[in-house]
Scaffold this motif. Structure first.
Motif, PDB file in Angstrom:
ATOM      1  N   ILE A  28      59.403  79.037   9.826  1.00 14.90           N
ATOM      2  CA  ILE A  28      58.078  78.529  10.178  1.00 14.90           C
ATOM      3  C   ILE A  28      57.104  79.696  10.114  1.00 14.90           C
ATOM      4  CG2 ILE A  28      56.642  77.710  12.095  1.00 14.90           C
ATOM      5  CD1 ILE A  28      58.894  75.910  12.927  1.00 14.90           C
ATOM      6  N   GLY A  29      55.978  79.467   9.454  1.00 10.51           N
ATOM      7  CA  GLY A  29      54.965  80.511   9.335  1.00 10.51           C
ATOM      8  C   GLY A  29      53.634  80.054   9.907  1.00 10.51           C
ATOM      9  N   VAL A  30      53.030  80.886  10.744  1.00 13.25           N
ATOM     10  CA  VAL A  30      51.707  80.625  11.309  1.00 13.25           C
ATOM     11  C   VAL A  30      50.766  81.709  10.800  1.00 13.25           C
ATOM     12  CG1 VAL A  30      50.323  80.455  13.408  1.00 13.25           C
ATOM     13  CG2 VAL A  30      52.645  79.514  13.364  1.00 13.25           C
ATOM     14  N   ASP A  37      30.846  86.114   6.623  1.00 12.45           N
ATOM     15  CA  ASP A  37      29.541  85.503   6.373  1.00 12.45           C
ATOM     16  C   ASP A  37      29.459  84.847   4.993  1.00 12.45           C
ATOM     17  OD1 ASP A  37      28.660  86.267   8.852  1.00 12.45           O
ATOM     18  OD2 ASP A  37      27.764  88.147   8.153  1.00 12.45           O
ATOM     19  N   ASN A  38      30.314  85.277   4.080  1.00 18.64           N
ATOM     20  CA  ASN A  38      30.334  84.697   2.733  1.00 18.64           C
ATOM     21  C   ASN A  38      31.421  83.647   2.568  1.00 18.64           C
ATOM     22  OD1 ASN A  38      28.212  86.399   1.731  1.00 18.64           O
ATOM     23  ND2 ASN A  38      29.709  88.079   1.649  1.00 18.64           N
ATOM     24  N   ASN A  39      31.983  83.225   3.704  1.00 21.60           N
ATOM     25  CA  ASN A  39      33.034  82.204   3.722  1.00 21.60           C
ATOM     26  C   ASN A  39      34.328  82.671   3.061  1.00 21.60           C
ATOM     27  OD1 ASN A  39      33.319  79.586   4.912  1.00 21.60           O
ATOM     28  ND2 ASN A  39      33.704  78.771   2.879  1.00 21.60           N
ATOM     29  N   LYS A  40      34.539  83.984   3.022  1.00 20.37           N
ATOM     30  CA  LYS A  40      35.795  84.524   2.519  1.00 20.37           C
ATOM     31  C   LYS A  40      36.778  84.650   3.677  1.00 20.37           C
ATOM     32  CE  LYS A  40      34.023  87.062  -1.466  1.00 20.37           C
ATOM     33  NZ  LYS A  40      33.930  88.397  -2.138  1.00 20.37           N
ATOM     34  N   VAL A  41      38.061  84.588   3.330  1.00 17.93           N
ATOM     35  CA  VAL A  41      39.103  84.589   4.362  1.00 17.93           C
ATOM     36  C   VAL A  41      39.622  86.000   4.616  1.00 17.93           C
ATOM     37  CG1 VAL A  41      41.392  83.766   4.982  1.00 17.93           C
ATOM     38  CG2 VAL A  41      39.814  82.240   3.791  1.00 17.93           C
ATOM     39  N   CYS A  42      39.622  86.386   5.881  1.00 18.43           N
ATOM     40  CA  CYS A  42      40.257  87.620   6.312  1.00 18.43           C
ATOM     41  C   CYS A  42      41.432  87.233   7.202  1.00 18.43           C
ATOM     42  CB  CYS A  42      39.266  88.487   7.086  1.00 18.43           C
ATOM     43  SG  CYS A  42      40.007  89.950   7.831  1.00 18.43           S
ATOM     44  N   ILE A  43      42.623  87.626   6.819  1.00 25.62           N
ATOM     45  CA  ILE A  43      43.816  87.221   7.573  1.00 25.62           C
ATOM     46  C   ILE A  43      44.020  88.171   8.755  1.00 25.62           C
ATOM     47  CG2 ILE A  43      46.308  86.836   7.477  1.00 25.62           C
ATOM     48  CD1 ILE A  43      45.985  86.048   4.584  1.00 25.62           C
ATOM     49  N   ARG A  44      43.999  87.589   9.947  1.00 25.34           N
ATOM     50  CA  ARG A  44      44.068  88.373  11.173  1.00 25.34           C
ATOM     51  C   ARG A  44      45.436  88.332  11.859  1.00 25.34           C
ATOM     52  NH1 ARG A  44      40.148  91.976  10.830  1.00 25.34           N
ATOM     53  NH2 ARG A  44      38.059  91.067  10.650  1.00 25.34           N
ATOM     54  N   GLY A  45      46.164  87.248  11.671  1.00 22.68           N
ATOM     55  CA  GLY A  45      47.431  87.113  12.380  1.00 22.68           C
ATOM     56  C   GLY A  45      48.490  86.422  11.555  1.00 22.68           C
ATOM     57  N   LEU A  46      49.731  86.803  11.782  1.00 19.15           N
ATOM     58  CA  LEU A  46      50.864  86.212  11.063  1.00 19.15           C
ATOM     59  C   LEU A  46      52.064  86.169  11.990  1.00 19.15           C
ATOM     60  CD1 LEU A  46      52.393  85.314   8.469  1.00 19.15           C
ATOM     61  CD2 LEU A  46      52.782  87.743   7.999  1.00 19.15           C
ATOM     62  N   GLY A  47      52.699  85.001  12.046  1.00 22.35           N
ATOM     63  CA  GLY A  47      53.924  84.857  12.823  1.00 22.35           C
ATOM     64  C   GLY A  47      54.957  84.107  12.012  1.00 22.35           C
ATOM     65  N   ILE A  48      56.099  84.718  11.787  1.00 20.60           N
ATOM     66  CA  ILE A  48      57.187  84.094  11.019  1.00 20.60           C
ATOM     67  C   ILE A  48      58.418  84.029  11.903  1.00 20.60           C
ATOM     68  CG2 ILE A  48      58.656  84.214   8.981  1.00 20.60           C
ATOM     69  CD1 ILE A  48      55.786  83.788   8.250  1.00 20.60           C
ATOM     70  N   ASN A  49      59.016  82.846  11.995  1.00 16.99           N
ATOM     71  CA  ASN A  49      60.230  82.703  12.794  1.00 16.99           C
ATOM     72  C   ASN A  49      61.231  81.857  12.033  1.00 16.99           C
ATOM     73  OD1 ASN A  49      61.824  83.192  15.031  1.00 16.99           O
ATOM     74  ND2 ASN A  49      61.056  81.430  16.168  1.00 16.99           N
ATOM     75  N   THR A  67      56.710  77.661  18.540  1.00 17.93           N
ATOM     76  CA  THR A  67      56.074  78.327  19.679  1.00 17.93           C
ATOM     77  C   THR A  67      56.180  79.841  19.561  1.00 17.93           C
ATOM     78  OG1 THR A  67      56.588  76.426  21.110  1.00 17.93           O
ATOM     79  CG2 THR A  67      56.069  78.514  22.190  1.00 17.93           C
ATOM     80  N   LYS A  68      57.351  80.311  19.135  1.00 20.60           N
ATOM     81  CA  LYS A  68      57.551  81.766  18.967  1.00 20.60           C
ATOM     82  C   LYS A  68      56.663  82.305  17.849  1.00 20.60           C
ATOM     83  CE  LYS A  68      59.775  85.768  19.352  1.00 20.60           C
ATOM     84  NZ  LYS A  68      59.294  86.463  18.148  1.00 20.60           N
ATOM     85  N   ALA A  69      56.569  81.592  16.740  1.00 20.51           N
ATOM     86  CA  ALA A  69      55.733  82.045  15.621  1.00 20.51           C
ATOM     87  C   ALA A  69      54.262  82.089  16.021  1.00 20.51           C
ATOM     88  CB  ALA A  69      55.933  81.125  14.415  1.00 20.51           C
ATOM     89  N   VAL A  70      53.831  81.078  16.776  1.00 22.28           N
ATOM     90  CA  VAL A  70      52.443  81.049  17.256  1.00 22.28           C
ATOM     91  C   VAL A  70      52.177  82.237  18.180  1.00 22.28           C
ATOM     92  CG1 VAL A  70      50.797  79.796  18.705  1.00 22.28           C
ATOM     93  CG2 VAL A  70      52.148  78.570  17.002  1.00 22.28           C
TER      94      VAL A  70
END
Length: 425
Positions: A28-30, A37-49, A67-70
């Protein structure tokens, strides 16, 4: 939207937070993203279980892993997850084409946004879908005004009638309900279900590829999911219940080794290449049931993998040929997903698809945050969900795109469905 000011310890505007949830058969990946401001995605968090196989209660195991991945993703990003875009795939998904025409005399002969919406809704209502399936996507194609075809946006034009062909993506209600249970069991809310190859396309494909015609093939653990794009619209989707786990099972059976060890062998030594260079290479294969391990020629391992991978790719090839896409994919084939990382996949695919151009795909667009951690084919769906959300989770007049638009009335029906399901959960 997905976090409150009190809960957002990272100082990130909660209205800019989007979350993707990739529920696979083995993990499971979260994925937590922030829109700039330009609607581009910056990835801030990642959880893999990882999901453990053989649990007595699969739903509880999924909730625990989720729950653990979150938790892991929240700790890395500093934000609290509330709503998620969830990927869905597998043979429980159906793609159906439908077409509708409405006269324009009631609207003064002029095409408006309301007229365009009505003809799409009518096309979706004409489909006699099975009682156990619900619509998760309504994907409009080109419009036809009178006899003029290939119109992408007819708004403001005049004529006698307006027609449109749509692709409806259907999912079994039981699958939708199980996803809903797992997500809500982890204290989250499903904001939207997204067909996984559509999510993949958002971060793996280039716009030029979708214009020319391309098939994206996501080979995961339990399913191989396909979406065909032509003229920047979804032309077809299909899924097959055969993928990486079938290769792992073949290795376990062929080499007489436990499934978990077969998976390790596949990842560490697996290849689709049948080369003389493998003649002198060996792989240590652990025994099963207390039996001693043994050395196996890597050439034999390659043959096992080659045969099953060829079968998977041929299923896709034959289906696309039957649907009339052979020779009509100007940008060729793009293969992604965890199983695509097997050495030699591209070369084998080029052979199976009769020298059609093939490339391997991975998330390419993230350019900030922890982007280097997610630029792997196995993360295509998770990252793609963030890009899908970025296209949809904003004012309506800005978010409507040809390959991601979901008709409001269909979304409303799904919301009512989930509300009703809560009575049974």
């Amino acid at each position: 939207m997905m976090a409150t000011d009190e809960q957002n310890i990272a100082g990130i505007d909660p209205n800019r937070i989007i979350v993707g949830l990739d529920i696979g058969s083995s993990k499971i990946g979260v994925f937590i993203g922030e829109l700039d401001d330009n609607n581009k995605v910056c990835i801030r968090g990642l959880g893999i279980n990882q999901l453990k196989k053989g649990d007595a209660n699969e739903l509880e195991a999924t909730i625990t892993a989720l729950t653990k991945a979150v938790d892991d993703a929240e700790k890395l990003s500093g934000v609290d997850v509330k709503e998620v875009y969830v990927g869905i795939a597998g043979s429980n998904i159906r793609s159906v084409a439908s077409q509708a025409t409405i006269p324009l005399r009631e609207y003064g002969g002029v095409v408006t946004k309301d007229v365009m919406k009505r003809v799409v809704e009518q096309a979706s209502q004409l489909v006699q879908r099975p009682v156990d399936m619900d619509i998760i996507h309504v994907l409009p194609g080109d419009y036809i005004l009178d006899e003029r075809e290939g119109i992408k946006n007819p708004q403001g034009m005049e004529g006698n009638s307006l027609s449109v062909e749509v692709q409806l993506v259907l999912a079994q209600k039981g699958i939708v309900r199980n996803i809903q249970k797992a997500v809500e069991g982890a204290g989250l809310t499903v904001k939207c279900l997204v067909l996984e190859p559509l999510a993949d396309a958002c971060c793996v494909l280039e716009n030029e590829e979708k214009e020319l015609g391309v098939a994206i093939i996501d080979i995961g653990a339990t399913s191989t999911d396909v979406a065909v794009f032509k003229d920047d619209k979804v032309a077809y989707t299909v899924s097959f219940d055969i993928a990486g786990n079938a290769i792992t099972s073949d290795i376990a059976f062929g080499l007489t080794t436990p499934i978990d060890r077969a998976e390790e062998i596949k990842k560490e030594h697996g290849t689709c290449r049948r080369s003389n260079l493998l003649e002198d290479m060996t792989v240590l294969v652990p025994g099963i049931g207390g039996r001693p391990g043994k050395n196996c020629e890597r050439k034999h391992l390659a043959y096992i993998i080659y045969c099953r991978m060829e079968e998977i790719l041929k299923k896709v090839h034959d289906d696309l040929e039957q649907k009339g896409f052979k020779g009509n994919l100007g940008a060729g084939i793009v293969i992604t997903g965890g199983t695509s990382q097997l050495e030699g996949t591209q070369e084998l695919a080029e052979k199976v698809f009769d020298n059609t151009p093939v490339r391997l795909g991975a998330p390419q667009k993230p350019d900030a945050g922890i982007s280097d951690m997610v630029r792997l084919p196995t993360h295509s769906t998770g990252v793609g969900l963030l890009y899908y959300a970025a296209l949809n989770d904003q004012p309506k007049e800005r978010r409507e795109t040809r390959t991601t638009k979901v008709v409001d009335s269909v979304s409303s029906k799904l919301s009512r469905l989930w509300s009703a399901l809560k009575n049974y959960i």
